[in-house]
Design a protein around this motif. Sequence first.
Motif: not given
Length: 168
Positions: A129-130, A75-77, A86-88
């Motif tokens: 995906k993001a 997560t980025y804010s 999300t990913g691997f």
Amino acid sequence: MEDRTKNSSPEIKKLGELISDIKIAMLVTVSGGNSLHSAPLVTQEVQPDGSLWFIISRASQKASDIQNENRVNITYSGSGKYVSVTGFAELVDNQPEKVRELWSKAYETWFPQGPNDPNVQLLKVEIEKAEYWEGHSNPVAKILEFVKLTTGSKHVKMGSHGELNLRH
């Protein structure tokens, strides 16, 4: 962070734009017992294929968690932008040239032997995906939209939301 997404797909370019000025990300891994664990880290690079690169400690809980379960969330804010990726995850070894490419002097706090420190571990995340939310960055625009909201206006736009599918 280095953004190498200039010749990438529109989705990857958008992701690069969204996170380029956000210094710290939160990596969420699955720990033993299926609990979630979060830890801050610095994104070192966004690749043209959309993968993200980080430097972590080989002895960290992050590394241990990823060895057992490689699905992660990052997560980025910052600056009115919120991004959930999300990913691997993949722990990458035997790439000293990549470590040197991503290295900055700030890492010497955690790795006193520099880029050759045996605890240095590369982490690559292949994004699936993001999802992102962008608000107004201009404080005046934020106030105007809030006033519209509180006065019952039906034409309130507090920002935008979207999804980026990076693995088709």
